[in-house]
Design a protein around this motif. Structure first.
Motif, short mmCIF file in Angstrom:
data_model
loop_
_atom_site.label_atom_id
_atom_site.label_comp_id
_atom_site.label_asym_id
_atom_site.label_seq_id
_atom_site.Cartn_x
_atom_site.Cartn_y
_atom_site.Cartn_z
N TYR A 122 0.81 -1.30 -0.17
CA TYR A 122 0.09 0.20 0.00
C TYR A 122 0.92 1.39 -0.18
CZ TYR A 122 -3.23 3.63 1.47
OH TYR A 122 -4.14 4.58 1.51
N LEU A 123 1.78 1.33 0.92
CA LEU A 123 2.71 2.46 0.97
C LEU A 123 3.56 2.61 -0.25
CD1 LEU A 123 4.26 1.95 4.68
CD2 LEU A 123 2.44 3.84 3.83
N LYS A 124 4.04 1.58 -0.81
CA LYS A 124 4.91 1.66 -2.11
C LYS A 124 4.02 2.34 -3.51
CE LYS A 124 8.12 -0.93 -4.97
NZ LYS A 124 8.66 -2.14 -5.19
N CYS A 125 2.59 1.95 -3.33
CA CYS A 125 1.85 2.35 -4.35
C CYS A 125 1.32 3.67 -4.36
CB CYS A 125 0.48 1.44 -4.24
SG CYS A 125 -0.48 1.90 -5.43
N HIS A 126 0.99 4.13 -2.96
CA HIS A 126 0.46 5.50 -2.80
C HIS A 126 1.49 6.59 -2.35
CE1 HIS A 126 -3.76 4.20 -3.37
NE2 HIS A 126 -3.61 2.99 -2.62
N TYR A 127 2.64 6.00 -1.83
CA TYR A 127 3.70 6.92 -1.27
C TYR A 127 4.88 6.46 -1.69
CZ TYR A 127 -0.12 8.50 1.88
OH TYR A 127 -1.49 8.96 2.41
N PRO A 128 5.35 6.31 -3.19
CA PRO A 128 6.42 5.48 -3.51
C PRO A 128 7.69 6.06 -3.22
CG PRO A 128 5.25 6.75 -5.49
CD PRO A 128 4.30 6.72 -3.99
N ALA A 171 19.88 10.21 6.67
CA ALA A 171 19.11 9.46 6.20
C ALA A 171 18.52 9.83 4.69
CB ALA A 171 17.92 8.96 7.07
N PHE A 172 18.12 9.10 3.70
CA PHE A 172 17.34 9.47 2.72
C PHE A 172 16.16 10.17 2.86
CE2 PHE A 172 20.27 6.39 0.96
CZ PHE A 172 20.79 6.65 -0.22
N THR A 173 15.97 11.35 2.23
CA THR A 173 14.67 12.11 2.53
C THR A 173 13.80 12.36 1.17
OG1 THR A 173 15.87 13.94 2.66
CG2 THR A 173 15.42 13.20 4.79
N VAL A 174 12.69 13.04 1.33
CA VAL A 174 11.98 13.45 0.12
C VAL A 174 11.57 14.92 0.22
CG1 VAL A 174 9.70 13.01 -1.19
CG2 VAL A 174 10.84 11.10 0.10
N ASN A 175 11.90 15.61 -0.72
CA ASN A 175 11.48 16.95 -0.89
C ASN A 175 10.22 17.39 -1.24
OD1 ASN A 175 11.50 16.89 -3.68
ND2 ASN A 175 13.57 17.76 -4.02
N ARG A 176 9.96 18.55 -1.29
CA ARG A 176 8.25 18.81 -1.56
C ARG A 176 8.05 18.68 -2.99
NH1 ARG A 176 7.79 25.07 1.11
NH2 ARG A 176 8.07 24.32 3.23
N GLU A 177 8.97 18.34 -4.09
CA GLU A 177 8.72 18.23 -5.30
C GLU A 177 8.53 16.57 -5.56
OE1 GLU A 177 11.08 20.49 -4.60
OE2 GLU A 177 9.51 22.11 -4.80
N GLY A 178 8.67 15.64 -4.73
CA GLY A 178 8.56 14.37 -4.58
C GLY A 178 9.97 13.64 -4.97
N ALA A 179 11.12 14.31 -4.90
CA ALA A 179 12.22 13.75 -5.34
C ALA A 179 12.91 13.35 -3.90
CB ALA A 179 13.32 14.72 -5.94
N ILE A 180 13.66 12.05 -3.99
CA ILE A 180 14.63 11.63 -3.09
C ILE A 180 15.76 12.33 -3.14
CG2 ILE A 180 15.62 9.45 -2.11
CD1 ILE A 180 13.36 7.77 -3.50
N ILE A 181 16.40 12.80 -1.75
CA ILE A 181 17.45 13.60 -1.70
C ILE A 181 18.48 12.45 -1.29
CG2 ILE A 181 18.76 15.45 -0.55
CD1 ILE A 181 16.07 16.65 -0.48
#
Length: 340
Positions: A122-128, A171-181
Motif C-alpha cells: 500500500y505504501l509503495k503504491c500510494h507513497y512511492p 538518511a534519505f529524505t523526500v523534498n516537496r517536489e517528490g524527489a528523493i534526496i
C-alpha cells in the motif's frame, strides 16, 4: 508451488491431494504445503510419526542437514509402509515436504509476513518516494543493497537528487517536489558524527555559501580533510555554485574544490585559533555572519576528465551518478541490442 497455489485458488487448475487422507490438512491451501504445521500433520498421518517426532522432522527441514534428512526420509517411508500407504507416492510426498523447507514458515509467522506485505505494498503504491527513501535508509551501511534499490527507484521514475550539504540529511529524505534526496549516511567513509554536525550547523545558521564558509562553520575535529574530499567527489558541494549544471561543469568545479580545499581548511583553522585565543580577526578572513556572496575565489585547476569524475563518484557512492562510462556507446548499442 506459488504458481500452483495461485492457479488453484482462481480455479485455473484442479485441486489435488497426494493422498485422500490429507484433504483435511491441505484443503485450506488448495492442496499445496504452505505451513510448517501441515508438514507435522502430514508426517503423523502418512509417516506414522509421534507429535514429538513430527517436530524433530520440522527442525531437520529448517536446518537442511543432508544426513539428518536422509534419516528422516527412512523413518517416513517405514511409517508409511507400516500404515499401508504406497511407498512410491510417499517418497514423492517427502520430496514435496523437503522442497517446502526452502520457503515455508509456521502459520503465525506467515500471517505476520502477509500483513506486512499488504502494508508495504500500500505504501509503495500510494507513497512511492517516501517508501523507497525509507527502504534506502534502512540499508545505509550496505552499499551493494543501496545500488540495487536505486535501480528500482530509477525504474519507478522517481527523481533522485545527488548528496548536498545544503539539502541532505543523514538518511534519505523526500523534498516537496517528490524527489528523493541522497542521504549523507550512505557515503562510503563519511562518518555519522560529521554528517550530524554538518546538518545541525546548517539548521542553526542557514545554508552554506561557499567552500570557505563551509570549512569555517563545520567542526574540523569531526570532519577531516578526507571527509571533505568524500563530499567533493560525491558532488555534495556542487550546490554551492548554481552555475554547475552539466557533467563538464562538474569536472571543472570539483577540480577547483580539490585544489582549494587545503587553503580553505587552513583559513578556517586560523580563524578558529584566533577566536579561541580571544583575538580579533585582524585580517578580516571571515565576517561574523555568513556572506550572501562567496568571499574568496577558488583556485584554478586542470579540469578532471569525465572518466575521473565518474570513477570518483563510484568510489564514494558505489555507482556512477552523473553519467555512465558506456553512455558514449549508447547509440551504437541501441542499434544492435534491444535491452538495457
Amino acid at each position: 508451488m506459488v504458481e500452483d497455489f495461485i492457479n488453484r485458488k482462481h480455479g485455473r487448475e484442479e485441486v489435488a491431494y497426494p493422498f485422500d487422507e490429507l484433504e483435511g490438512v491441505l484443503k485450506p491451501t488448495y492442496g499445496v504445503i504452505v505451513y510448517q504445521e501441515q508438514v507435522m500433520q502430514i508426517s503423523q498421518i502418512i509417516g506414522n510419526y509421534s507429535l514429538g517426532g513430527a517436530d524433530l522432522l520440522r527442525r531437520a527441514m529448517g536446518k537442511k542437514l543432508p544426513e539428518e534428512m536422509e534419516k528422516q526420509r527412512t523413518l517416513f517411508m517405514e511409517g508409511a509402509n507400516t500404515l499401508g500407504f504406497d511407498t512410491e507416492k510417499a517418497g514423492r510426498l517427502f520430496d514435496l515436504m523437503e522442497k517446502f523447507a526452502g520457503y515455508g514458515f509456521n502459520k503465525s509467522h506467515s500471517a505476520a509476513y502477509a500483513l506486512l506485505s499488504y502494508q508495504t505494498a500500500y505504501l509503495k503504491c500510494h507513497y512511492p518516494a517516501e517508501f523507497m527513501a525509507a527502504v534506502l535508509s534502512a540499508d545505509l551501511d550496505h552499499t551493494d543493497k543501496i545500488i540495487i534499490i536505486i535501480e528500482e527507484v530509477k525504474e519507478m521514475k522517481i527523481p533522485l537528487i545527488r548528496p548536498s550539504v545544503n539539502e541532505s540529511y543523514h538518511a534519505f529524505t523526500v523534498n516537496r517536489e517528490g524527489a528523493i534526496i541522497y542521504g549523507l549516511g550512505a557515503l562510503k567513509g563519511y562518518g555519522k558524527a560529521a554528517a550530524l554536525q554538518l546538518i545541525e550547523e546548517r539548521e542553526a545558521n542557514g545554508p552554506y555559501v561557499d567552500l570557505f564558509d563551509f570549512c569555517r562553520r563545520i567542526d574540523l575535529s569531526k570532519t577531516s580533510k578526507r571527509a571533505i574530499d568524500i563530499l567533493i567527489r560525491a558532488g555534495a558541494l556542487d550546490c554551492l555554485d548554481s552555475s554547475v549544471q552539466t557533467v563538464a561543469d562538474r569536472t571543472a568545479y570539483r577540480a577547483k574544490l580539490m585544489a582549494t580545499m587545503g587553503e580553505a581548511i587552513r583559513l578556517a583553522d586560523q580563524h578558529r585559533k584566533n577566536e579561541s585565543s580571544g583575538q580579533g580577526d585582524i585580517f578580516g578572513l571571515f565576517e561574523a555572519e555568513p556572506s550572501a556572496e562567496p568571499q574568496y575565489a577558488l583556485q584554478d585547476a586542470m579540469p578532471m576528465t569525465e572518466k575521473e569524475l565518474l570513477h570518483a563518484e563510484k568510489a564514494v557512492l558505489g555507482f556512477f551518478f552523473s553519467a555512465h562510462p558506456i553512455d558514449q556507446y549508447r547509440s551504437e548499442l541501441e542499434a544492435v541490442i534491444t535491452t538495457s
